[in-house]
Design an enzyme around this catalytic site. Structure first.
Site, PDB file in Angstrom:
ATOM      1  N   HIS A 127       0.508  -1.257  -0.003  1.00 55.39           N
ATOM      2  CA  HIS A 127       0.282   0.262  -0.040  1.00 55.39           C
ATOM      3  C   HIS A 127       1.229   1.259   0.074  1.00 55.39           C
ATOM      4  O   HIS A 127       0.148   2.384   0.315  1.00 55.39           O
ATOM      5  CB  HIS A 127      -0.871  -0.252   1.214  1.00 55.39           C
ATOM      6  CG  HIS A 127      -2.467  -1.259   1.487  1.00 55.39           C
ATOM      7  ND1 HIS A 127      -2.923  -0.979   1.815  1.00 55.39           N
ATOM      8  CD2 HIS A 127      -1.847  -2.364  -0.286  1.00 55.39           C
ATOM      9  CE1 HIS A 127      -3.459  -1.972   1.746  1.00 55.39           C
ATOM     10  NE2 HIS A 127      -3.395  -2.521   0.751  1.00 55.39           N
ATOM     11  N   CYS A 135       6.339  14.235  -6.577  1.00 51.78           N
ATOM     12  CA  CYS A 135       5.753  15.827  -7.196  1.00 51.78           C
ATOM     13  C   CYS A 135       4.400  15.599  -7.761  1.00 51.78           C
ATOM     14  O   CYS A 135       4.555  14.197  -8.623  1.00 51.78           O
ATOM     15  CB  CYS A 135       6.416  16.458  -7.811  1.00 51.78           C
ATOM     16  SG  CYS A 135       6.074  17.814  -8.659  1.00 51.78           S
TER      17      CYS A 135
HETATM   18 ZN   LIG Z   1       7.686  19.357  -9.128  1.00 54.35          ZN
END
Ligand SMILES: [Zn+2]
Length: 266
Positions: A127, A135
Site C-alpha cells: 500500500h 511531485c
Molecule cells: Zn515538481
C-alpha cells in the site's frame, strides 16, 4: 483486543513446528500489528478518523487532486502519530525470526514503516510508504523528513522543491493502483512459499486479501493470527485469535530456544 483469551503452549508449539517445517515462510501483515504502537486502524469504525468524513471524499486520488489541502488537513493527526510511533514487540519478533532465517519476505499493507524500523528486510509495502512523497507535476521524489517540520508543526501543504507543485505521499489512495513491481513480488512470494502467516489483518481489503488464496492454491500452509475472524480461517492450518504482540513474542522465543533450522533454508 482488551482481554484476549489465553493461548495454550500446544498452540504455540504447533505454530513453531509449522514454521520449522517450512523451507520458505512469508508473512502478510495489516493494521492489527501496529495498533500496539498506537496507530489506529484507520479503516475500522470507531477509531475517530472516519467519523466526520467519508473516506472517498478525502482519501481518494480524485479527491486529492481536487483538494489536496483538505487531504493534508485530514491526514495531519495520523501523520503525527505515525512519525512518532515505534515498533512494538510484534514487529521486533518478526525481525528476529527473519534474521534467524525463518522468514523470507514480509508483505505489509501498512504504510507506517515499522517493520523496517524494527530491523526487518525484504519488506514489500503493497500500500506504499510514508517515507517519501512525489511531485504531482514533475515526479521529483523527496523524503518525508524534508517537509516533516513544515507540515507537522506549521501545517504547510508540501510542495515540490523543483517546480513548486503539490507533493503527494507515496501511499496508495482509494482509486489508485498498487505499486506494480512490489505487488508482483508479493504475488510471487505467495506462489512459492510453503507457509504463509497472516498477521493483524481481517483480509477485507482487496487485492491484498487475495494473497492467502493464492498461497493456499499453490500448496502453502496457512497460519492466521488476528484478533477477529477472517474469511480464510476455514482454510487455515492454524488460527489464533489473540493479542498479536504476545503471541508472536512467544512463538519467536520458542522457535529460537530450540534453534533448529531445516536444511535447504535460504
Ligand atoms: Zn515538481
Amino acid at each position: 483486543m482488551s482481554d484476549p483469551a489465553p493461548v495454550s503452549l500446544g498452540t504455540i508449539n504447533f505454530a513453531v513446528e509449522l514454521i520449522k517445517q517450512s523451507h520458505k515462510t512469508v508473512t502478510l501483515t495489516g493494521a492489527g500489528i501496529s495498533t500496539n504502537s498506537g496507530i489506529p486502524d484507520f479503516r475500522s469504525p470507531g477509531t475517530g478518523l472516519w467519523q466526520h468524513v467519508e473516506p472517498m471524499e478525502v482519501a481518494s486520488l480524485s479527491a486529492f487532486r481536487h483538494d489536496p489541502e483538505r487531504f493534508y488537513e485530514w491526514f495531519h493527526p495520523l501523520a503525527v502519530i505515525m512519525f512518532s510511533a515505534q515498533p512494538n514487540p510484534a514487529h521486533v519478533a518478526l525481525a528476529k525470526l527473519q534474521a534467524a532465517g525463518y522468514i523470507s519476505e514480509i508483505i505489509t499493507q501498512n504504510i507506517d514503516g515499522l517493520h523496517t524500523k524494527a530491523g526487518a528486510e525484504h519488506v514489500l509495502e503493497v500500500h506504499g510508504t510514508l517515507r517519501t512523497l512525489s511531485c504531482t507535476n514533475c515526479y521529483h521524489q523527496v523524503p518525508f523528513t524534508a517537509i516533516l517540520d513544515d507540515y507537522l508543526q506549521r501545517y504547510c501543504v508540501p510542495r515540490c522543491p523543483e517546480c513548486g507543485s503539490i507533493l503527494k505521499p507515496d501511499i496508495i489512495l482509494y482509486e489508485e493502483q498498487l505499486p506494480v513491481k512490489t505487488w508482483i513480488k508479493a504475488e510471487e512470494a505467495c506462489k512459492h512459499c510453503e507457509l504463509l502467516i497472516v498477521i493483524g489483518t481481517s483480509l477485507e481489503v482487496m487485492p491484498s486479501a487475495k494473497l492467502p488464496i493464492l498461497a493456499v492454491e499453490h500448496g502453502s500452509r496457512l497460519v492466521i493470527i488476528n484478533n477477529s475472524p477472517t474469511f480464510m480461517d476455514v482454510r487455515a492450518d492454524l488460527v489464533i485469535h489473540a493479542d498479536i504482540s504476545e503471541i508472536l513474542s512467544q512463538v519467536v522465543e520458542e522457535a529460537l530456544q530450540t534453534g533448529y533450522i531445516p536444511q535447504g533454508r535460504i
